[in-house]
Design an enzyme around this catalytic site. Structure first.
Site, mmCIF file in Angstrom:
data_model
loop_
_atom_site.group_PDB
_atom_site.id
_atom_site.type_symbol
_atom_site.label_atom_id
_atom_site.label_comp_id
_atom_site.label_asym_id
_atom_site.label_seq_id
_atom_site.Cartn_x
_atom_site.Cartn_y
_atom_site.Cartn_z
ATOM 1 N N THR A 32 0.870 -1.290 -0.128
ATOM 2 C CA THR A 32 -0.051 0.053 -0.158
ATOM 3 C C THR A 32 0.709 1.311 -0.044
ATOM 4 O O THR A 32 0.370 2.384 -0.103
ATOM 5 C CB THR A 32 -0.752 0.070 1.315
ATOM 6 O OG1 THR A 32 -0.234 -0.068 2.372
ATOM 7 C CG2 THR A 32 -1.839 -1.069 1.188
ATOM 8 N N HIS A 37 6.034 0.112 7.899
ATOM 9 C CA HIS A 37 6.228 0.941 8.974
ATOM 10 C C HIS A 37 6.411 0.183 10.289
ATOM 11 O O HIS A 37 6.464 -0.960 10.105
ATOM 12 C CB HIS A 37 5.049 1.934 9.028
ATOM 13 C CG HIS A 37 3.613 1.220 8.943
ATOM 14 N ND1 HIS A 37 3.166 0.398 10.018
ATOM 15 C CD2 HIS A 37 2.711 1.371 7.909
ATOM 16 C CE1 HIS A 37 1.927 0.026 9.687
ATOM 17 N NE2 HIS A 37 1.618 0.374 8.398
ATOM 18 N N HIS A 40 4.568 -2.985 10.833
ATOM 19 C CA HIS A 40 4.948 -4.530 10.072
ATOM 20 C C HIS A 40 6.006 -5.051 10.915
ATOM 21 O O HIS A 40 6.399 -5.982 10.641
ATOM 22 C CB HIS A 40 5.231 -3.848 8.657
ATOM 23 C CG HIS A 40 4.100 -3.627 8.075
ATOM 24 N ND1 HIS A 40 3.949 -2.155 7.328
ATOM 25 C CD2 HIS A 40 3.054 -4.113 7.342
ATOM 26 C CE1 HIS A 40 3.192 -2.005 6.701
ATOM 27 N NE2 HIS A 40 2.450 -3.310 6.830
ATOM 28 N N LYS A 74 -10.403 -2.224 8.828
ATOM 29 C CA LYS A 74 -10.491 -0.717 8.248
ATOM 30 C C LYS A 74 -11.992 -0.478 8.309
ATOM 31 O O LYS A 74 -12.828 -1.311 8.328
ATOM 32 C CB LYS A 74 -10.099 -0.972 6.822
ATOM 33 C CG LYS A 74 -8.714 -1.382 6.442
ATOM 34 C CD LYS A 74 -7.639 0.057 7.209
ATOM 35 C CE LYS A 74 -6.342 -0.466 6.790
ATOM 36 N NZ LYS A 74 -5.475 0.614 7.284
ATOM 37 N N ARG A 78 -9.982 0.811 1.260
ATOM 38 C CA ARG A 78 -8.797 1.395 0.878
ATOM 39 C C ARG A 78 -8.652 1.709 -0.666
ATOM 40 O O ARG A 78 -9.485 1.546 -1.204
ATOM 41 C CB ARG A 78 -7.560 0.201 0.790
ATOM 42 C CG ARG A 78 -7.210 -0.423 2.293
ATOM 43 C CD ARG A 78 -6.163 -1.684 1.961
ATOM 44 N NE ARG A 78 -6.025 -2.475 3.157
ATOM 45 C CZ ARG A 78 -5.084 -2.048 3.831
ATOM 46 N NH1 ARG A 78 -4.300 -1.274 3.867
ATOM 47 N NH2 ARG A 78 -4.643 -2.966 5.135
ATOM 48 N N GLN A 163 -6.843 -14.681 -0.289
ATOM 49 C CA GLN A 163 -5.793 -14.812 0.725
ATOM 50 C C GLN A 163 -5.519 -16.379 1.119
ATOM 51 O O GLN A 163 -4.727 -16.979 1.318
ATOM 52 C CB GLN A 163 -5.919 -14.180 2.046
ATOM 53 C CG GLN A 163 -4.863 -14.297 3.124
ATOM 54 C CD GLN A 163 -4.946 -13.096 4.339
ATOM 55 O OE1 GLN A 163 -5.393 -12.287 4.199
ATOM 56 N NE2 GLN A 163 -4.393 -13.631 5.325
ATOM 57 N N ASP A 184 -6.100 -9.566 13.374
ATOM 58 C CA ASP A 184 -7.142 -9.262 12.529
ATOM 59 C C ASP A 184 -7.231 -10.221 11.214
ATOM 60 O O ASP A 184 -8.336 -10.083 10.475
ATOM 61 C CB ASP A 184 -7.297 -7.672 11.989
ATOM 62 C CG ASP A 184 -5.847 -7.418 11.511
ATOM 63 O OD1 ASP A 184 -5.111 -8.038 11.655
ATOM 64 O OD2 ASP A 184 -6.029 -6.416 10.571
ATOM 65 N N LYS A 219 -2.370 3.375 18.558
ATOM 66 C CA LYS A 219 -1.931 2.143 17.663
ATOM 67 C C LYS A 219 -0.338 2.323 17.357
ATOM 68 O O LYS A 219 -0.047 3.433 17.363
ATOM 69 C CB LYS A 219 -2.653 2.539 16.243
ATOM 70 C CG LYS A 219 -2.326 1.170 15.330
ATOM 71 C CD LYS A 219 -3.328 1.345 13.890
ATOM 72 C CE LYS A 219 -3.327 0.194 13.125
ATOM 73 N NZ LYS A 219 -3.921 0.147 12.014
ATOM 74 N N LYS A 222 2.155 4.853 15.505
ATOM 75 C CA LYS A 222 1.487 6.011 15.020
ATOM 76 C C LYS A 222 1.863 7.249 15.689
ATOM 77 O O LYS A 222 2.037 6.982 17.176
ATOM 78 C CB LYS A 222 0.033 5.940 15.237
ATOM 79 C CG LYS A 222 -0.747 5.038 14.086
ATOM 80 C CD LYS A 222 -0.438 5.669 12.635
ATOM 81 C CE LYS A 222 -1.197 4.609 11.766
ATOM 82 N NZ LYS A 222 -1.078 5.382 10.338
ATOM 83 N N THR A 223 2.007 8.437 15.263
ATOM 84 C CA THR A 223 2.462 9.448 16.057
ATOM 85 C C THR A 223 1.554 10.808 15.579
ATOM 86 O O THR A 223 0.812 10.732 14.563
ATOM 87 C CB THR A 223 4.025 10.182 15.929
ATOM 88 O OG1 THR A 223 4.077 10.346 14.630
ATOM 89 C CG2 THR A 223 4.954 8.743 16.365
#
Length: 417
Positions: A32, A37, A40, A74, A78, A163, A184, A219, A222-223
């Site tokens: 994506t 990040h 992952h 989500k 997306r 998947q 998830d 999460k 995340k910042t």
């Protein structure tokens, strides 16, 4: 399990037997973006642990599934990416994964599911694969239930089948019988286990990782500024280091288990630490995590730059002794984010309120003004007294001019470029 990687297992006894014989396992990464990040990092390190213990990891980059979009976790669909962007992202992610996993000599595989998914014939796929899926069971999966109220479209509804087919394909062609992923993904993984049993008559296994949030409920990765990327072009090694230094005290020991390879007995020995001793553990966490992602040299540079910006730190020799972090702080500032201004600009002097905005330490002049008025803005360690105070060549030292906003955000000004 002792490090906290496991949330759910499909069959613990069977999985242990499979691992005892040497396993092939996989994790999927959808392209994506052109970088992974911090979110992952847990599945990446799970593959690294597997390889260290003699198993064969498979990193599956979703050039095919990336064209559909995973609805898991989500609240809205997306954004669909064009084919060229997906191909570019797949290449970038593959290169990034090779920094963690040794793909040489067949020790691990990196595959792109576009190689088989894009060749599927739709009617044949429905007859051969779709007939094994119950719509009722699919709608009961958490990945779909969360989306039903906001709207789940048909293209996303197919994701579970794709998947599951990936797992089936890897089992048939690469003897891979273990899929791992975030919690998830449980419904998708179980669907693959069921498909392999029905189509191949084999037992396969699923393992999920906990979906991590920080102690404050945010999460992981995340910042306020957005995601913490593994690419140095998106998040500098210094900013990456600072992310870990600034984690909540309650997260330190848990993150040492998950995001470093330090021995568990050493981590257990620091569980009761508080205050400055715990801050020293944060420095080790930041150093080790940065070394994993950016290399030891970048981690060392970030550590020394932090010492220059926030003061030297001496670490006890017996604190997490397996870490190669320097036990005495340094003064180098190479890793601190830097902006360059001409000698003429600095000769005239730049109002502090404008400079803090230009360097990204404040989002606007009004925000910079509030920061200065509240006493949170510093130049070379000295608090700025007035919003119109000029920053000039007179303040330029060997390491430039050091700006600081609050306790954590640092930026350097240099002459040139």
């Amino acid at each position: 399990m002792d490090r906290g990687f496991v949330a759910q297992l499909t069959d613990e006894v069977g999985l242990r037997s499979y691992l005892d014989a040497g396993a092939t396992c996989y994790v999927g990464f959808d392209p994506t973006a052109d970088s992974l990040h911090v979110g992952h990092l847990l599945p990446i390190l799970a593959l690294v642990h597997m390889q260290k213990h003699g198993h064969r990891p498979v990193a599956l980059v979703g050039g095919g599934t990336g064209m559909v979009g995973d609805p898991s976790g989500k609240t809205e669909m997306r954004q669909l990416l064009d084919l060229q962007t997906i191909r570019s992202n797949v290449e970038a992610i593959g290169s990034q994964l090779s920094r963690f996993i040794d793909f040489s000599g067949g020790k691990a595989l990196i595959l792109n599911n576009a190689d088989w998914l894009l060749e599927l014939r739709y009617i044949e796929f429905l007859r051969e694969i779709g007939r094994y899926f119950s719509v009722n069971r699919m709608l009961a999966a958490e990945s779909y239930k969360a989306r039903l109220e906001s709207g789940l479209n048909f293209i996303e509804f197919n994701y579970m089948l794709l998947q599951a087919y990936d797992f089936y394909y890897l089992a048939e062609h690469h003897q891979c019988l273990l899929q791992m992923g975030g919690n998830d993904q449980w419904g998708n993984i179980v669907a693959g286990v069921d498909l392999i049993r029905r189509k191949l008559g084999k037992e396969s296994f699923g393992l999920t990782f906990p979906l991590l949030t920080t102690a404050t409920g945010e999460k992981m990765g995340k910042t306020a500024a957005g995601a913490v990327w593994l690419s140095g072009d998106r998040t500098s090694a210094y900013d990456f280091f600072q992310y870990w230094v600034n984690v909540d005290d309650r997260d330190v020991v848990r993150f040492l288990r998950l995001y470093t390879f330090l021995p568990l007995e050493e981590i257990q020995a620091v569980e009761s630490l508080e205050g400055q001793e715990l801050n020293a553990c944060k420095a080790v966490l930041a150093y080790e995590a940065t070394a994993l992602v950016h290399g030891r040299e970048a981690a060392l540079s970030a550590f020394k730059a932090a010492g220059q910006a926030f003061g030297r730190r001496t670490l006890p020799e017996d604190l997490l002794p397996s870490s190669s972090i320097p036990r005495k702080g340094g003064q180098e500032a190479e890793a601190i984010p830097t902006s360059y201004f001409s000698e003429m600009e600095l000769s005239r002097g730049i109002p502090a309120v404008e400079l803090f905005v230009a360097c990204g330490l404040a989002a606007s002049k009004s925000a910079a003004r509030r920061l200065i008025e509240q006493g949170g803005a510093y130049v070379n360690g000295e608090r700025i007294g007035a919003v119109d105070s000029p920053v000039s060549l007179a303040q330029l030292g060997r390491d430039g001019i050091l700006l600081r906003a609050g306790k954590k955000k640092v930026h350097r000004v240099q002459v040139g470029r």
